[in-house]
Scaffold this motif. Sequence first.
Motif, PDB file in Angstrom:
ATOM      1  N   SER A 100     -10.432  23.052  26.654  1.00  0.00           N
ATOM      2  CA  SER A 100      -9.512  23.629  28.411  1.00  0.00           C
ATOM      3  C   SER A 100      -9.486  21.926  27.669  1.00  0.00           C
ATOM      4  O   SER A 100      -9.034  20.671  28.420  1.00  0.00           O
ATOM      5  CB  SER A 100     -10.400  23.568  29.158  1.00  0.00           C
ATOM      6  N   ASP A 101      -9.742  21.393  27.171  1.00  0.00           N
ATOM      7  CA  ASP A 101     -10.251  19.360  26.541  1.00  0.00           C
ATOM      8  C   ASP A 101      -9.001  19.336  25.289  1.00  0.00           C
ATOM      9  O   ASP A 101      -9.444  17.812  25.112  1.00  0.00           O
ATOM     10  CB  ASP A 101     -11.589  19.198  26.381  1.00  0.00           C
ATOM     11  N   LEU A 102      -7.725  19.802  25.830  1.00  0.00           N
ATOM     12  CA  LEU A 102      -6.985  19.318  24.514  1.00  0.00           C
ATOM     13  C   LEU A 102      -6.184  17.921  24.782  1.00  0.00           C
ATOM     14  O   LEU A 102      -6.558  17.827  26.519  1.00  0.00           O
ATOM     15  CB  LEU A 102      -5.191  19.893  25.022  1.00  0.00           C
ATOM     16  N   PRO A 103      -5.999  17.033  23.862  1.00  0.00           N
ATOM     17  CA  PRO A 103      -6.107  15.724  24.600  1.00  0.00           C
ATOM     18  C   PRO A 103      -4.764  15.965  25.358  1.00  0.00           C
ATOM     19  O   PRO A 103      -3.898  16.490  24.793  1.00  0.00           O
ATOM     20  CB  PRO A 103      -5.487  14.906  23.758  1.00  0.00           C
ATOM     21  N   ARG A 104      -3.782  14.530  26.120  1.00  0.00           N
ATOM     22  CA  ARG A 104      -2.958  14.792  26.737  1.00  0.00           C
ATOM     23  C   ARG A 104      -1.553  13.469  26.257  1.00  0.00           C
ATOM     24  O   ARG A 104      -2.507  12.635  24.830  1.00  0.00           O
ATOM     25  CB  ARG A 104      -3.101  13.556  28.375  1.00  0.00           C
ATOM     26  N   PRO A 105      -0.795  14.261  25.829  1.00  0.00           N
ATOM     27  CA  PRO A 105       0.348  12.988  24.985  1.00  0.00           C
ATOM     28  C   PRO A 105       0.163  11.628  25.451  1.00  0.00           C
ATOM     29  O   PRO A 105       0.448  11.143  26.262  1.00  0.00           O
ATOM     30  CB  PRO A 105       1.334  13.812  24.384  1.00  0.00           C
ATOM     31  N   ALA A 106       0.270  10.627  24.282  1.00  0.00           N
ATOM     32  CA  ALA A 106       0.681   9.101  24.340  1.00  0.00           C
ATOM     33  C   ALA A 106       1.724   9.492  25.081  1.00  0.00           C
ATOM     34  O   ALA A 106       2.904  10.206  25.431  1.00  0.00           O
ATOM     35  CB  ALA A 106       0.506   8.782  23.923  1.00  0.00           C
ATOM     36  N   GLY A 107       1.779   8.222  26.332  1.00  0.00           N
ATOM     37  CA  GLY A 107       3.853   7.755  26.635  1.00  0.00           C
ATOM     38  C   GLY A 107       3.623   8.488  27.582  1.00  0.00           C
ATOM     39  O   GLY A 107       5.195   8.291  28.301  1.00  0.00           O
ATOM     40  N   LEU A 108       2.759   9.322  28.928  1.00  0.00           N
ATOM     41  CA  LEU A 108       3.906  10.123  29.649  1.00  0.00           C
ATOM     42  C   LEU A 108       3.353   9.348  30.705  1.00  0.00           C
ATOM     43  O   LEU A 108       4.340   9.049  31.172  1.00  0.00           O
ATOM     44  CB  LEU A 108       3.039  11.283  29.834  1.00  0.00           C
ATOM     45  N   GLU A 109       2.873   8.046  31.011  1.00  0.00           N
ATOM     46  CA  GLU A 109       2.893   7.398  32.288  1.00  0.00           C
ATOM     47  C   GLU A 109       3.423   6.168  31.960  1.00  0.00           C
ATOM     48  O   GLU A 109       3.769   5.438  30.868  1.00  0.00           O
ATOM     49  CB  GLU A 109       1.351   6.505  32.371  1.00  0.00           C
ATOM     50  N   PRO A 110       5.153   5.801  33.139  1.00  0.00           N
ATOM     51  CA  PRO A 110       5.555   4.440  33.289  1.00  0.00           C
ATOM     52  C   PRO A 110       4.998   3.562  32.411  1.00  0.00           C
ATOM     53  O   PRO A 110       3.224   3.602  32.768  1.00  0.00           O
ATOM     54  CB  PRO A 110       5.762   4.845  34.218  1.00  0.00           C
ATOM     55  N   MET A 111       4.965   2.953  31.998  1.00  0.00           N
ATOM     56  CA  MET A 111       5.071   1.610  31.443  1.00  0.00           C
ATOM     57  C   MET A 111       4.709   0.691  33.013  1.00  0.00           C
ATOM     58  O   MET A 111       6.286   0.520  33.847  1.00  0.00           O
ATOM     59  CB  MET A 111       5.768   0.917  30.496  1.00  0.00           C
ATOM     60  N   PRO A 112       3.684  -0.427  32.976  1.00  0.00           N
ATOM     61  CA  PRO A 112       3.542  -1.285  33.929  1.00  0.00           C
ATOM     62  C   PRO A 112       4.760  -2.099  34.414  1.00  0.00           C
ATOM     63  O   PRO A 112       5.286  -1.877  35.787  1.00  0.00           O
ATOM     64  CB  PRO A 112       2.414  -2.244  34.117  1.00  0.00           C
ATOM     65  N   GLY A 113       5.463  -2.402  33.657  1.00  0.00           N
ATOM     66  CA  GLY A 113       7.223  -2.989  34.030  1.00  0.00           C
ATOM     67  C   GLY A 113       8.483  -2.801  33.965  1.00  0.00           C
ATOM     68  O   GLY A 113       8.903  -3.114  34.009  1.00  0.00           O
ATOM     69  N   MET A 114       8.202  -1.535  33.622  1.00  0.00           N
ATOM     70  CA  MET A 114       9.271  -0.936  33.649  1.00  0.00           C
ATOM     71  C   MET A 114       9.143   0.054  35.461  1.00  0.00           C
ATOM     72  O   MET A 114      10.682   0.541  36.129  1.00  0.00           O
ATOM     73  CB  MET A 114       9.257   0.115  33.803  1.00  0.00           C
ATOM     74  N   ARG A 115       7.975  -0.271  36.809  1.00  0.00           N
ATOM     75  CA  ARG A 115       8.705   0.798  37.661  1.00  0.00           C
ATOM     76  C   ARG A 115       9.216  -1.035  38.541  1.00  0.00           C
ATOM     77  O   ARG A 115      10.050  -2.150  38.022  1.00  0.00           O
ATOM     78  CB  ARG A 115       7.338   0.284  38.120  1.00  0.00           C
ATOM     79  N   ARG A 116       9.969   0.413  39.731  1.00  0.00           N
ATOM     80  CA  ARG A 116      11.267  -0.668  39.765  1.00  0.00           C
ATOM     81  C   ARG A 116      10.326  -1.731  41.154  1.00  0.00           C
ATOM     82  O   ARG A 116       9.849  -0.747  42.286  1.00  0.00           O
ATOM     83  CB  ARG A 116      12.007   0.193  40.644  1.00  0.00           C
ATOM     84  N   THR A 117      11.047  -2.742  40.951  1.00  0.00           N
ATOM     85  CA  THR A 117      10.750  -3.488  42.302  1.00  0.00           C
ATOM     86  C   THR A 117      11.338  -3.943  42.513  1.00  0.00           C
ATOM     87  O   THR A 117      10.901  -5.325  44.150  1.00  0.00           O
ATOM     88  CB  THR A 117      10.066  -4.670  41.602  1.00  0.00           C
TER      89      THR A 117
END
Length: 149
Positions: A100-117
Motif C-alpha cells: 500500500s506504500d507504493l510511491p506516487r509518480p512525480a508530476g501529478l500536482e499542478p505547478m504553482p505558476g500554472m494555476r489560472r488567476t
Amino acid sequence: MKWTDRLQRAPRDADAPGAAAARSERALEMGRLLRERRLARGLSLGDAEHTTRINRLYLEALEGARFEVIPAPVYARGFMRSYARYLGLDPEEAVAAIPSDLPRPAGLEPMPGMRRTAPPALPALPAMNAPVLAGIVAVVVLAAIALFV
C-alpha cells in the motif's frame, strides 16, 4: 496447499513490526503464484500480453513484484487485477498483495505558476426574469416574421 493459504502466511497488519518486509514478501509470493499459474497453463508472456493487452514489461514486473517499473499505483492495481483474472486467480486477493506504500509518480500536482488567476474573458450577464425574457423573444420573433412576409 492452496494459493490463498500461501498468501495468508504473510501478515497484513501494517502496524506490526516488520510490516514492510511482510508486505514485500506477500507481493513476492503473489508474483511467484502469477508466474507458476501462467507456466502451468502453458502460456508465454507474449500470450498473456496479447490477450490482456498489458505490456510484457509490466507483466514481468508483476511477476517479480517490481512495482517501481509500473508508472503509477493505480496502474499496478489495475494490471494486477486484470492479470490475476486472466490466470484464474482471485483478483481482489491479488490486488491486496500489492504494497500500500507504493510511491506516487512525480508530476501529478499542478505547478504553482500554472494555476489560472486571470478573470474570465467574458463578463457575466445579468440575470433576467421570465417576463422580460419572454418579451425579448416575442419582439425578435415578430421582427423575423415582418422581414420575411
